[in-house]
Write a protein that holds these residues in place. Structure first.
Motif, PDB file in Angstrom:
ATOM      1  N   ALA A 103       0.753  -1.277  -0.043  1.00 48.28           N
ATOM      2  CA  ALA A 103       0.114  -0.003   0.139  1.00 48.28           C
ATOM      3  C   ALA A 103       0.937   1.225   0.075  1.00 48.28           C
ATOM      4  N   ALA A 104       1.922   0.997   0.774  1.00 46.26           N
ATOM      5  CA  ALA A 104       2.721   2.638   0.856  1.00 46.26           C
ATOM      6  C   ALA A 104       3.549   2.514  -0.551  1.00 46.26           C
ATOM      7  N   SER A 105       3.923   1.552  -1.301  1.00 45.77           N
ATOM      8  CA  SER A 105       4.506   1.639  -2.527  1.00 45.77           C
ATOM      9  C   SER A 105       3.636   2.078  -3.773  1.00 45.77           C
ATOM     10  N   GLN A 106       2.560   1.695  -3.711  1.00 44.90           N
ATOM     11  CA  GLN A 106       1.511   2.108  -4.757  1.00 44.90           C
ATOM     12  C   GLN A 106       0.955   3.631  -4.544  1.00 44.90           C
ATOM     13  N   PRO A 107       1.021   4.236  -5.689  1.00 43.31           N
ATOM     14  CA  PRO A 107       0.372   5.706  -5.595  1.00 43.31           C
ATOM     15  C   PRO A 107      -0.812   6.002  -5.460  1.00 43.31           C
ATOM     16  N   LYS A 108      -1.204   6.695  -4.604  1.00 41.84           N
ATOM     17  CA  LYS A 108      -2.712   6.747  -4.278  1.00 41.84           C
ATOM     18  C   LYS A 108      -3.579   7.604  -5.254  1.00 41.84           C
ATOM     19  N   GLN A 109      -4.595   7.136  -5.792  1.00 38.97           N
ATOM     20  CA  GLN A 109      -5.354   7.860  -6.867  1.00 38.97           C
ATOM     21  C   GLN A 109      -6.323   8.610  -5.959  1.00 38.97           C
ATOM     22  N   ASN A 110      -6.292   9.932  -6.520  1.00 41.62           N
ATOM     23  CA  ASN A 110      -7.197  10.912  -6.303  1.00 41.62           C
ATOM     24  C   ASN A 110      -8.595  10.540  -7.007  1.00 41.62           C
ATOM     25  N   LYS A 111      -9.518  10.490  -6.077  1.00 49.51           N
ATOM     26  CA  LYS A 111     -10.937  10.153  -6.569  1.00 49.51           C
ATOM     27  C   LYS A 111     -12.096  11.269  -5.743  1.00 49.51           C
ATOM     28  N   CYS A 112     -12.751  11.859  -6.605  1.00 53.62           N
ATOM     29  CA  CYS A 112     -13.563  12.829  -6.328  1.00 53.62           C
ATOM     30  C   CYS A 112     -15.139  12.636  -6.688  1.00 53.62           C
ATOM     31  N   VAL A 113     -15.853  12.497  -5.644  1.00 56.60           N
ATOM     32  CA  VAL A 113     -17.236  12.046  -5.771  1.00 56.60           C
ATOM     33  C   VAL A 113     -18.065  13.331  -5.330  1.00 56.60           C
ATOM     34  N   CYS A 114     -19.000  13.842  -6.350  1.00 56.20           N
ATOM     35  CA  CYS A 114     -19.780  14.827  -6.100  1.00 56.20           C
ATOM     36  C   CYS A 114     -21.395  14.104  -6.172  1.00 56.20           C
ATOM     37  N   VAL A 115     -21.989  14.517  -5.099  1.00 55.41           N
ATOM     38  CA  VAL A 115     -23.553  14.353  -5.183  1.00 55.41           C
ATOM     39  C   VAL A 115     -24.386  15.450  -5.266  1.00 55.41           C
ATOM     40  N   ILE A 116     -25.278  15.637  -6.018  1.00 53.99           N
ATOM     41  CA  ILE A 116     -26.197  16.689  -6.060  1.00 53.99           C
ATOM     42  C   ILE A 116     -27.680  16.204  -5.952  1.00 53.99           C
ATOM     43  N   LEU A 117     -27.936  16.715  -4.976  1.00 54.90           N
ATOM     44  CA  LEU A 117     -29.495  16.422  -4.334  1.00 54.90           C
ATOM     45  C   LEU A 117     -30.506  17.452  -4.782  1.00 54.90           C
TER      46      LEU A 117
END
Length: 117
Positions: A103-117
């Motif tokens: 987990a430390a060697s793998q780059p983190k992926q940026n995920k953005c989640v938007c919810v419109i209600l």
């Protein structure tokens, strides 16, 4: 020759409440050397013992001691009591698991989640 005042009597308290020492050390002794001493005197029957000096943390007077400092630099005012023994607490960092290493060697992926209600 070092005088008696330049010698500090230290015992190392392990997490289970057992002790290593007391043993006398010169004030010029580095913290890394103290850790090596703890490593060499570690009870063989105890599980999850430290493998290297990097696995050991020494705590004295509520402060984590740095490897590059000397015992004299880290001395507490309470150490000046003649014939007193200083207790340093020993904390062992558990070895990291394979999952943590991956987990430390793998780059983190940026995920953005938007919810419109």
């Amino acid at each position: 020759m070092a005088s008696v005042q330049d010698q500090l009597e230290i015992k190392f308290r392990l997490t289970d409440g057992s002790d290593i020492g007391p043993k006398s050390f010169p004030a010029a002794t580095s913290i890394a050397t103290l850790k090596e001493s703890v490593l060499s005197q570690w009870p063989k029957e105890k599980e999850n013992g430290p493998r290297t000096v990097k696995d050991v943390k020494l705590i004295s007077a509520g402060k984590i001691l740095e490897n590059n400092r000397t015992l004299g630099e880290c001395r507490s005012p309470l150490c000046d009591i003649p014939g007193g023994v200083t207790t340093m607490h020993v904390v062992v960092q558990p070895p990291s698991t394979e999952k943590e290493k991956k987990a430390a060697s793998q780059p983190k992926q940026n995920k953005c989640v938007c919810v419109i209600l």
